[in-house]
Write a protein that holds these residues in place. Structure first.
Motif, PDB file in Angstrom:
ATOM      1  N   PHE A 163      -5.189  -7.765  -4.048  1.00  0.00           N
ATOM      2  CA  PHE A 163      -5.528  -9.120  -4.411  1.00  0.00           C
ATOM      3  C   PHE A 163      -4.864  -9.738  -2.914  1.00  0.00           C
ATOM      4  O   PHE A 163      -5.789 -10.545  -2.291  1.00  0.00           O
ATOM      5  CB  PHE A 163      -4.777  -9.702  -5.356  1.00  0.00           C
ATOM      6  CG  PHE A 163      -4.790 -11.318  -5.419  1.00  0.00           C
ATOM      7  CD1 PHE A 163      -5.713 -12.128  -5.812  1.00  0.00           C
ATOM      8  CD2 PHE A 163      -3.531 -11.893  -5.113  1.00  0.00           C
ATOM      9  CE1 PHE A 163      -5.611 -13.189  -5.880  1.00  0.00           C
ATOM     10  CE2 PHE A 163      -3.628 -13.235  -5.110  1.00  0.00           C
ATOM     11  CZ  PHE A 163      -4.631 -13.838  -5.554  1.00  0.00           C
ATOM     12  N   LEU A 164      -3.827  -9.471  -2.310  1.00  0.00           N
ATOM     13  CA  LEU A 164      -3.187 -10.051  -1.181  1.00  0.00           C
ATOM     14  C   LEU A 164      -4.198  -9.510   0.148  1.00  0.00           C
ATOM     15  O   LEU A 164      -4.019 -10.349   0.925  1.00  0.00           O
ATOM     16  CB  LEU A 164      -1.919  -9.801  -1.001  1.00  0.00           C
ATOM     17  CG  LEU A 164      -0.947 -10.595  -2.146  1.00  0.00           C
ATOM     18  CD1 LEU A 164       0.638 -10.038  -1.708  1.00  0.00           C
ATOM     19  CD2 LEU A 164      -1.052 -11.908  -1.991  1.00  0.00           C
ATOM     20  N   GLY A 165      -4.688  -8.502   0.002  1.00  0.00           N
ATOM     21  CA  GLY A 165      -5.490  -8.026   1.053  1.00  0.00           C
ATOM     22  C   GLY A 165      -6.631  -8.832   1.242  1.00  0.00           C
ATOM     23  O   GLY A 165      -7.136  -9.430   2.486  1.00  0.00           O
ATOM     24  N   GLU A 179      -2.493  -3.099  -7.406  1.00  0.00           N
ATOM     25  CA  GLU A 179      -3.360  -4.469  -7.856  1.00  0.00           C
ATOM     26  C   GLU A 179      -2.903  -5.724  -7.012  1.00  0.00           C
ATOM     27  O   GLU A 179      -3.814  -6.370  -6.292  1.00  0.00           O
ATOM     28  CB  GLU A 179      -3.065  -4.712  -9.374  1.00  0.00           C
ATOM     29  CG  GLU A 179      -3.656  -3.823 -10.108  1.00  0.00           C
ATOM     30  CD  GLU A 179      -3.502  -4.183 -11.845  1.00  0.00           C
ATOM     31  OE1 GLU A 179      -2.890  -5.108 -11.924  1.00  0.00           O
ATOM     32  OE2 GLU A 179      -3.542  -3.119 -12.382  1.00  0.00           O
ATOM     33  N   VAL A 180      -1.712  -5.736  -6.569  1.00  0.00           N
ATOM     34  CA  VAL A 180      -1.191  -6.975  -5.782  1.00  0.00           C
ATOM     35  C   VAL A 180      -1.642  -6.665  -4.187  1.00  0.00           C
ATOM     36  O   VAL A 180      -2.079  -7.528  -3.588  1.00  0.00           O
ATOM     37  CB  VAL A 180       0.406  -6.930  -5.749  1.00  0.00           C
ATOM     38  CG1 VAL A 180       0.894  -8.324  -4.768  1.00  0.00           C
ATOM     39  CG2 VAL A 180       0.827  -7.483  -7.180  1.00  0.00           C
ATOM     40  N   GLY A 209       0.785  -1.321  -0.069  1.00  0.00           N
ATOM     41  CA  GLY A 209       0.062   0.045  -0.124  1.00  0.00           C
ATOM     42  C   GLY A 209       0.755   1.263   0.158  1.00  0.00           C
ATOM     43  O   GLY A 209       0.689   2.118  -0.779  1.00  0.00           O
ATOM     44  N   ILE A 210       2.045   1.228   0.568  1.00  0.00           N
ATOM     45  CA  ILE A 210       2.606   2.343   0.820  1.00  0.00           C
ATOM     46  C   ILE A 210       3.415   2.548  -0.518  1.00  0.00           C
ATOM     47  O   ILE A 210       3.741   3.561  -0.960  1.00  0.00           O
ATOM     48  CB  ILE A 210       3.741   2.141   2.072  1.00  0.00           C
ATOM     49  CG1 ILE A 210       3.244   2.272   3.052  1.00  0.00           C
ATOM     50  CG2 ILE A 210       4.975   3.144   1.716  1.00  0.00           C
ATOM     51  CD1 ILE A 210       3.995   1.944   4.577  1.00  0.00           C
ATOM     52  N   LEU A 211       4.036   1.455  -1.140  1.00  0.00           N
ATOM     53  CA  LEU A 211       4.615   1.390  -2.658  1.00  0.00           C
ATOM     54  C   LEU A 211       3.738   1.954  -3.361  1.00  0.00           C
ATOM     55  O   LEU A 211       4.102   2.694  -4.398  1.00  0.00           O
ATOM     56  CB  LEU A 211       5.282   0.133  -2.776  1.00  0.00           C
ATOM     57  CG  LEU A 211       5.798  -0.119  -4.025  1.00  0.00           C
ATOM     58  CD1 LEU A 211       7.112   0.647  -4.228  1.00  0.00           C
ATOM     59  CD2 LEU A 211       6.318  -1.559  -4.351  1.00  0.00           C
ATOM     60  N   ARG A 212       2.459   1.428  -3.504  1.00  0.00           N
ATOM     61  CA  ARG A 212       1.424   2.172  -4.343  1.00  0.00           C
ATOM     62  C   ARG A 212       1.176   3.699  -4.282  1.00  0.00           C
ATOM     63  O   ARG A 212       1.380   4.160  -5.454  1.00  0.00           O
ATOM     64  CB  ARG A 212       0.070   1.352  -4.231  1.00  0.00           C
ATOM     65  CG  ARG A 212      -0.978   2.107  -5.050  1.00  0.00           C
ATOM     66  CD  ARG A 212      -2.372   1.685  -4.747  1.00  0.00           C
ATOM     67  NE  ARG A 212      -2.727   1.765  -3.362  1.00  0.00           N
ATOM     68  CZ  ARG A 212      -3.844   1.262  -2.568  1.00  0.00           C
ATOM     69  NH1 ARG A 212      -4.628   0.422  -3.518  1.00  0.00           N
ATOM     70  NH2 ARG A 212      -4.147   1.379  -1.340  1.00  0.00           N
ATOM     71  N   ALA A 213       1.174   4.209  -3.131  1.00  0.00           N
ATOM     72  CA  ALA A 213       0.909   5.413  -2.800  1.00  0.00           C
ATOM     73  C   ALA A 213       2.177   6.292  -3.331  1.00  0.00           C
ATOM     74  O   ALA A 213       2.109   7.355  -4.074  1.00  0.00           O
ATOM     75  CB  ALA A 213       1.074   5.829  -1.416  1.00  0.00           C
ATOM     76  N   PHE A 214       3.489   5.783  -3.330  1.00  0.00           N
ATOM     77  CA  PHE A 214       4.699   6.284  -3.583  1.00  0.00           C
ATOM     78  C   PHE A 214       4.790   6.190  -5.187  1.00  0.00           C
ATOM     79  O   PHE A 214       5.053   7.483  -5.836  1.00  0.00           O
ATOM     80  CB  PHE A 214       5.938   5.800  -2.922  1.00  0.00           C
ATOM     81  CG  PHE A 214       7.324   6.308  -3.415  1.00  0.00           C
ATOM     82  CD1 PHE A 214       7.783   7.504  -2.944  1.00  0.00           C
ATOM     83  CD2 PHE A 214       7.951   5.639  -4.339  1.00  0.00           C
ATOM     84  CE1 PHE A 214       9.003   7.967  -3.503  1.00  0.00           C
ATOM     85  CE2 PHE A 214       9.158   6.031  -4.785  1.00  0.00           C
ATOM     86  CZ  PHE A 214       9.546   7.487  -4.475  1.00  0.00           C
ATOM     87  N   GLY A 215       4.458   4.990  -5.697  1.00  0.00           N
ATOM     88  CA  GLY A 215       4.813   5.010  -7.070  1.00  0.00           C
ATOM     89  C   GLY A 215       4.047   5.969  -7.984  1.00  0.00           C
ATOM     90  O   GLY A 215       4.107   6.471  -9.010  1.00  0.00           O
ATOM     91  N   ALA A 238       4.298   5.462 -11.868  1.00  0.00           N
ATOM     92  CA  ALA A 238       3.044   5.117 -11.885  1.00  0.00           C
ATOM     93  C   ALA A 238       2.698   3.463 -12.203  1.00  0.00           C
ATOM     94  O   ALA A 238       1.728   2.939 -11.770  1.00  0.00           O
ATOM     95  CB  ALA A 238       2.067   5.941 -12.883  1.00  0.00           C
ATOM     96  N   ALA A 239       3.425   2.758 -13.286  1.00  0.00           N
ATOM     97  CA  ALA A 239       3.393   1.461 -13.615  1.00  0.00           C
ATOM     98  C   ALA A 239       3.494   0.650 -12.375  1.00  0.00           C
ATOM     99  O   ALA A 239       2.832  -0.281 -11.992  1.00  0.00           O
ATOM    100  CB  ALA A 239       4.188   1.255 -14.630  1.00  0.00           C
ATOM    101  N   LEU A 240       4.759   1.017 -11.672  1.00  0.00           N
ATOM    102  CA  LEU A 240       5.044   0.161 -10.366  1.00  0.00           C
ATOM    103  C   LEU A 240       3.727   0.493  -9.411  1.00  0.00           C
ATOM    104  O   LEU A 240       3.602  -0.494  -8.720  1.00  0.00           O
ATOM    105  CB  LEU A 240       6.460   0.588  -9.950  1.00  0.00           C
ATOM    106  CG  LEU A 240       6.722  -0.090  -8.512  1.00  0.00           C
ATOM    107  CD1 LEU A 240       6.818  -1.362  -8.487  1.00  0.00           C
ATOM    108  CD2 LEU A 240       7.981   0.570  -7.867  1.00  0.00           C
ATOM    109  N   GLY A 241       3.582   1.564  -9.072  1.00  0.00           N
ATOM    110  CA  GLY A 241       2.293   1.861  -8.301  1.00  0.00           C
ATOM    111  C   GLY A 241       1.079   1.293  -8.464  1.00  0.00           C
ATOM    112  O   GLY A 241       0.505   0.885  -7.722  1.00  0.00           O
ATOM    113  N   SER A 242       0.851   1.346  -9.823  1.00  0.00           N
ATOM    114  CA  SER A 242      -0.415   0.472 -10.353  1.00  0.00           C
ATOM    115  C   SER A 242      -0.307  -0.951 -10.212  1.00  0.00           C
ATOM    116  O   SER A 242      -1.150  -1.645  -9.384  1.00  0.00           O
ATOM    117  CB  SER A 242      -0.777   0.692 -11.858  1.00  0.00           C
ATOM    118  OG  SER A 242      -1.199   1.926 -12.010  1.00  0.00           O
TER     119      SER A 242
END
Length: 195
Positions: A151-153, A147-148, A111-117, A139-143
């Motif tokens: 899914f993992l949540g 998604e992961v 979730g943190i990586l998504r926000a940063f990306g 943005a691609a890494l964040g997206s």
């Protein structure tokens, strides 16, 4: 008169620290599940705004409590109650717990990586960890991380449902004291042995 501290684990049951961490995290996970369900069924509603405003802080807290709980479990490893049941069931329980702890840490990290990306603001407990940036650094890494994370949540909540089912099975079918050792501590095993 007990010869050990009621705060640490014991071969007859979990101590107060383990039980407080377990049930405290359980309450936080119920809250986190509510925030995810409300987001899925009523996004942009006032209820969603209320629950979702706590999602990041709750996830961050869960991750740190999982790390603390894992360290506490390792420190008490030799004193903890033995896992009950056949060898295959004991191995499945160990793997299930490893998966739970891993996801409790990995899902918030994603979730943190998504926000940063994506260049989003990240504020935890009122403290800004990083400011929003347009465009996001990746943005691609964040997206992908988003998604992961999602899914993992949901996978984590499915594992928790399995964990609850197995705890109830131990408590009400096997009646081996496993369930009671996490609810009432060491005394529960003595009660189960007398039943």
């Amino acid at each position: 008169m007990p010869t050990h501290s009621p705060w640490v684990d014991d071969p007859e049951g979990y101590g107060r620290v383990s039980r407080i961490l377990h049930w405290g995290m359980a309450l936080l996970l119920v809250w986190q599940l509510l925030s995810a369900v409300v987001r899925a069924v009523a996004e942009h509603s006032p209820l969603d705004a209320f629950f979702w405003s706590t999602h990041v802080g709750t996830g961050f807290t869960i991750a740190w409590l999982a790390i603390l709980r894992g360290a506490w479990g390792l420190a008490n490893l030799r004193r903890r109650p033995a896992t009950e049941g056949p060898a295959l069931l004991r191995k499945a329980a160990a793997l299930g717990h490893i998966a739970l702890y891993g996801l409790l840490i990995l899902v918030p990290a994603l979730g943190i990586l998504r926000a940063f990306g994506k260049g989003r603001d990240l504020t935890i407990y009122g403290h800004q960890v990083f400011a929003p940036v347009t465009p996001g650094p990746n943005a691609a890494l964040g997206s992908f991380a988003g998604e992961v994370h999602e899914f993992l949540g949901w996978t984590l909540f499915a594992l928790i449902a399995g964990h609850i089912a197995m705890a109830l099975w131990h408590g009400f079918v096997r009646r081996d004291g496993t369930f009671g050792s996490m609810t009432r501590g060491p005394a529960a095993r003595h009660l189960a042995a007398r039943v």
